[in-house]
Motif scaffolding. Structure first.
Motif, PDB file in Angstrom:
ATOM      1  N   PRO A   1       0.853  -1.189   0.000  1.00 30.69           N
ATOM      2  CA  PRO A   1       0.000   0.000   0.000  1.00 30.69           C
ATOM      3  C   PRO A   1       0.892   1.242   0.000  1.00 30.69           C
ATOM      4  CG  PRO A   1      -0.614  -1.521   1.757  1.00 30.69           C
ATOM      5  CD  PRO A   1       0.712  -1.959   1.238  1.00 30.69           C
ATOM      6  N   LEU A   2       0.386   2.334  -0.514  1.00 37.39           N
ATOM      7  CA  LEU A   2       1.102   3.596  -0.406  1.00 37.39           C
ATOM      8  C   LEU A   2       1.329   3.887   1.076  1.00 37.39           C
ATOM      9  CD1 LEU A   2       1.989   6.031  -2.300  1.00 37.39           C
ATOM     10  CD2 LEU A   2      -0.080   7.176  -1.450  1.00 37.39           C
ATOM     11  N   PRO A   3       2.549   4.281   1.478  1.00 38.60           N
ATOM     12  CA  PRO A   3       2.773   4.570   2.893  1.00 38.60           C
ATOM     13  C   PRO A   3       1.710   5.502   3.467  1.00 38.60           C
ATOM     14  CG  PRO A   3       4.857   4.585   1.732  1.00 38.60           C
ATOM     15  CD  PRO A   3       3.783   4.440   0.673  1.00 38.60           C
ATOM     16  N   GLY A   4       1.162   5.113   4.596  1.00 38.82           N
ATOM     17  CA  GLY A   4       0.079   5.872   5.210  1.00 38.82           C
ATOM     18  C   GLY A   4      -1.294   5.334   4.879  1.00 38.82           C
ATOM     19  N   ASP A   5      -1.379   4.475   3.866  1.00 35.19           N
ATOM     20  CA  ASP A   5      -2.645   3.861   3.465  1.00 35.19           C
ATOM     21  C   ASP A   5      -2.772   2.539   4.203  1.00 35.19           C
ATOM     22  OD1 ASP A   5      -4.806   2.687   2.156  1.00 35.19           O
ATOM     23  OD2 ASP A   5      -4.274   3.599   0.237  1.00 35.19           O
ATOM     24  N   GLN A   6      -3.801   2.383   5.020  1.00 39.04           N
ATOM     25  CA  GLN A   6      -3.943   1.198   5.854  1.00 39.04           C
ATOM     26  C   GLN A   6      -4.754   0.084   5.213  1.00 39.04           C
ATOM     27  OE1 GLN A   6      -5.419   3.084   9.495  1.00 39.04           O
ATOM     28  NE2 GLN A   6      -3.405   2.761  10.401  1.00 39.04           N
ATOM     29  N   HIS A   7      -5.200   0.278   3.976  1.00 40.95           N
ATOM     30  CA  HIS A   7      -5.949  -0.770   3.291  1.00 40.95           C
ATOM     31  C   HIS A   7      -4.959  -1.718   2.623  1.00 40.95           C
ATOM     32  CE1 HIS A   7      -9.547   1.287   4.245  1.00 40.95           C
ATOM     33  NE2 HIS A   7      -9.400   2.257   3.373  1.00 40.95           N
ATOM     34  N   SER A   8      -4.688  -2.852   3.235  1.00 43.13           N
ATOM     35  CA  SER A   8      -3.617  -3.738   2.776  1.00 43.13           C
ATOM     36  C   SER A   8      -4.089  -5.107   2.292  1.00 43.13           C
ATOM     37  CB  SER A   8      -2.600  -3.938   3.904  1.00 43.13           C
ATOM     38  OG  SER A   8      -3.241  -4.502   5.036  1.00 43.13           O
ATOM     39  N   PHE A   9      -5.367  -5.416   2.472  1.00 39.00           N
ATOM     40  CA  PHE A   9      -5.804  -6.770   2.132  1.00 39.00           C
ATOM     41  C   PHE A   9      -5.702  -7.035   0.641  1.00 39.00           C
ATOM     42  CE2 PHE A   9      -8.594 -10.359   1.538  1.00 39.00           C
ATOM     43  CZ  PHE A   9      -8.235 -11.169   2.595  1.00 39.00           C
ATOM     44  N   GLY A  10      -6.053  -6.039  -0.184  1.00 37.28           N
ATOM     45  CA  GLY A  10      -5.929  -6.204  -1.629  1.00 37.28           C
ATOM     46  C   GLY A  10      -4.506  -6.466  -2.050  1.00 37.28           C
ATOM     47  N   ALA A  11      -3.551  -5.794  -1.401  1.00 39.14           N
ATOM     48  CA  ALA A  11      -2.142  -6.001  -1.734  1.00 39.14           C
ATOM     49  C   ALA A  11      -1.712  -7.429  -1.432  1.00 39.14           C
ATOM     50  CB  ALA A  11      -1.266  -5.004  -0.969  1.00 39.14           C
ATOM     51  N   THR A  12      -2.203  -8.001  -0.334  1.00 41.43           N
ATOM     52  CA  THR A  12      -1.819  -9.371   0.009  1.00 41.43           C
ATOM     53  C   THR A  12      -2.373 -10.367  -0.995  1.00 41.43           C
ATOM     54  OG1 THR A  12      -3.722  -9.819   1.458  1.00 41.43           O
ATOM     55  CG2 THR A  12      -1.798  -8.764   2.455  1.00 41.43           C
ATOM     56  N   MET A  13      -3.567 -10.106  -1.510  1.00 41.79           N
ATOM     57  CA  MET A  13      -4.121 -11.020  -2.499  1.00 41.79           C
ATOM     58  C   MET A  13      -3.359 -10.915  -3.815  1.00 41.79           C
ATOM     59  SD  MET A  13      -8.014 -11.492  -3.881  1.00 41.79           S
ATOM     60  CE  MET A  13      -8.710 -11.728  -2.254  1.00 41.79           C
ATOM     61  N   LEU A  14      -2.968  -9.696  -4.185  1.00 38.80           N
ATOM     62  CA  LEU A  14      -2.157  -9.518  -5.385  1.00 38.80           C
ATOM     63  C   LEU A  14      -0.846 -10.282  -5.275  1.00 38.80           C
ATOM     64  CD1 LEU A  14      -2.639  -5.732  -6.199  1.00 38.80           C
ATOM     65  CD2 LEU A  14      -3.199  -7.646  -7.692  1.00 38.80           C
ATOM     66  N   GLU A  15      -0.252 -10.245  -4.079  1.00 42.88           N
ATOM     67  CA  GLU A  15       1.003 -10.969  -3.877  1.00 42.88           C
ATOM     68  C   GLU A  15       0.806 -12.458  -4.119  1.00 42.88           C
ATOM     69  OE1 GLU A  15       3.895 -13.422  -1.911  1.00 42.88           O
ATOM     70  OE2 GLU A  15       1.837 -13.162  -1.189  1.00 42.88           O
ATOM     71  N   ASP A  16      -0.307 -12.988  -3.664  1.00 42.94           N
ATOM     72  CA  ASP A  16      -0.577 -14.411  -3.846  1.00 42.94           C
ATOM     73  C   ASP A  16      -0.752 -14.739  -5.322  1.00 42.94           C
ATOM     74  OD1 ASP A  16      -1.220 -16.971  -2.326  1.00 42.94           O
ATOM     75  OD2 ASP A  16      -2.955 -16.811  -3.647  1.00 42.94           O
ATOM     76  N   ILE A  17      -1.428 -13.855  -6.073  1.00 55.64           N
ATOM     77  CA  ILE A  17      -1.645 -14.081  -7.500  1.00 55.64           C
ATOM     78  C   ILE A  17      -0.324 -14.038  -8.260  1.00 55.64           C
ATOM     79  CG2 ILE A  17      -2.643 -13.030  -9.575  1.00 55.64           C
ATOM     80  CD1 ILE A  17      -5.115 -12.354  -7.865  1.00 55.64           C
ATOM     81  N   PHE A  18       0.547 -13.097  -7.907  1.00 54.38           N
ATOM     82  CA  PHE A  18       1.858 -13.041  -8.562  1.00 54.38           C
ATOM     83  C   PHE A  18       2.671 -14.292  -8.236  1.00 54.38           C
ATOM     84  CE2 PHE A  18       1.106  -8.630  -9.597  1.00 54.38           C
ATOM     85  CZ  PHE A  18       1.916  -8.413 -10.718  1.00 54.38           C
ATOM     86  N   ALA A  19       2.598 -14.755  -6.998  1.00 57.09           N
ATOM     87  CA  ALA A  19       3.326 -15.971  -6.620  1.00 57.09           C
ATOM     88  C   ALA A  19       2.847 -17.161  -7.432  1.00 57.09           C
ATOM     89  CB  ALA A  19       3.165 -16.233  -5.128  1.00 57.09           C
ATOM     90  N   ARG A  20       1.549 -17.256  -7.634  1.00 57.70           N
ATOM     91  CA  ARG A  20       0.986 -18.351  -8.418  1.00 57.70           C
ATOM     92  C   ARG A  20       1.425 -18.277  -9.876  1.00 57.70           C
ATOM     93  NH1 ARG A  20      -2.733 -20.981  -5.437  1.00 57.70           N
ATOM     94  NH2 ARG A  20      -3.344 -19.924  -3.533  1.00 57.70           N
ATOM     95  N   ALA A  21       1.743 -17.077 -10.336  1.00 53.75           N
ATOM     96  CA  ALA A  21       2.206 -16.904 -11.717  1.00 53.75           C
ATOM     97  C   ALA A  21       3.706 -17.161 -11.849  1.00 53.75           C
ATOM     98  CB  ALA A  21       1.875 -15.494 -12.199  1.00 53.75           C
ATOM     99  N   GLY A  22       4.359 -17.542 -10.747  1.00 55.85           N
ATOM    100  CA  GLY A  22       5.764 -17.887 -10.805  1.00 55.85           C
ATOM    101  C   GLY A  22       6.710 -16.776 -10.415  1.00 55.85           C
TER     102      GLY A  22
END
Length: 298
Positions: free
Chosen positions: A172-193
């Motif tokens: 998330p942009l520093p100061g932005d506390q909405h982080s759940f979407g970022a964690t899901m994106l990380e999982d999708i990138f991991a699945r893509a290798g």
């Protein structure tokens, strides 16, 4: 304090919890969970920023980098029917339905993007239409998060055979506390290798330090709170100035980008994408372009 997670579904397991707990700590909800003063954030805004894992924008930095919208792997009728379930069905029942989609060949990415994200959005719409109360929304989101956690555990990322995996840091942009979407994106990138990491609630110094100490091909920033474009531009410039990899590319996305598509060019980012799956494609394009630029200068 920020912490870093990677690679894969560990990010989801770390962050999952009551999505409105931060609002409660700020005194913006009554003690019984009913809405207090939500200031400028509606429930739908919170859901868009906190739950739905999308990097949204209408165009990319260059016309040649525009990507076609992805095709849904799940019948829209089935997705619409599922969206009504989290208000009443328990997490175990939701998981049974999701498992039927997986058994029929749907990917985990499709479950996230075509099923769970619309269901989360639907909860916000029902609350704002006075068709359910705040507790219903909170419980529905909790159930969806439980489903995501279990799907991640049951379907670990497949390690790519690429000789040189791409690397990405999502935050998330520093100061932005909405982080759940970022964690899901990380999982999708991991699945893509990809070799992927996510930072949760980073301070500016935390983010710059991480980018400076480890080489990343791409840094992805999610932006869900309103902030001056100059602030975004400054953090992007700072990331490039300290990056261990001088060819790091920066992507941005989230509610703010969706509402102002011109922001990418305005703040000097390298690109964005229509959704989480397209974000993987866009990131690959950016890395390929960076490699081409290096070869051309030699």
């Amino acid at each position: 304090m920020a912490f870093v997670i990677g690679t894969g579904s560990a990010a989801l397991r770390k962050v999952i919890g009551d999505p409105f707990s931060r609002l409660k700590r700020r005194g913006r909800l009554h003690s019984d969970g009913s809405p207090g003063s939500l200031e400028n954030e509606s429930i739908s805004t919170i859901i868009e920023g906190e739950i739905i894992p999308r990097l949204l924008m209408a165009h990319s930095a260059e016309p040649t980098e525009r990507l076609k919208p992805r095709t849904s792997e799940i019948d829209p009728f089935d997705a619409n029917r599922f969206a009504a379930l989290p208000l009443h069905a328990e997490a175990a029942e939701l998981l049974e339905v999701v498992q039927t989609y997986l058994d029929d060949g749907a990917s985990v990415d499709a479950i996230y993007i075509d099923v769970i994200a619309p269901a989360a959005r639907k909860l916000g719409e029902l609350w704002e239409a006075d068709e359910c109360d705040f507790v219903d929304v909170t419980m529905g989101l909790w159930r969806l998060q439980e489903v995501m956690r279990e799907v991640a555990v049951r379907s670990p990322p497949v390690v790519s055979a690429m000789s040189s995996p791409r690397s990405i840091l999502i935050s998330p942009l520093p100061g932005d506390q909405h982080s759940f979407g970022a964690t899901m994106l990380e999982d999708i990138f991991a699945r893509a290798g990809w070799c992927s990491e996510v930072m949760v609630e980073p301070g500016r110094g935390d983010l710059l330090k991480r980018v400076g100490e480890k080489s990343f091909d791409v840094v992805g920033l999610t932006i869900s709170r309103d902030c001056p474009s100059a602030a975004i531009s400054h953090i992007i410039s700072a990331l490039r100035s300290v990056a261990a990899n001088p060819n790091t590319r920066v992507m941005i996305g989230g509610r703010v980008v969706n509402e102002n598509p011109d922001l990418v060019a305005e703040v000097g980012a390298d690109g964005t994408a229509q959704d989480a799956s397209a974000a993987v494609q866009m990131a690959e394009v950016l890395v390929q372009n960076a490699l081409s630029s290096i070869h051309c200068t030699r």
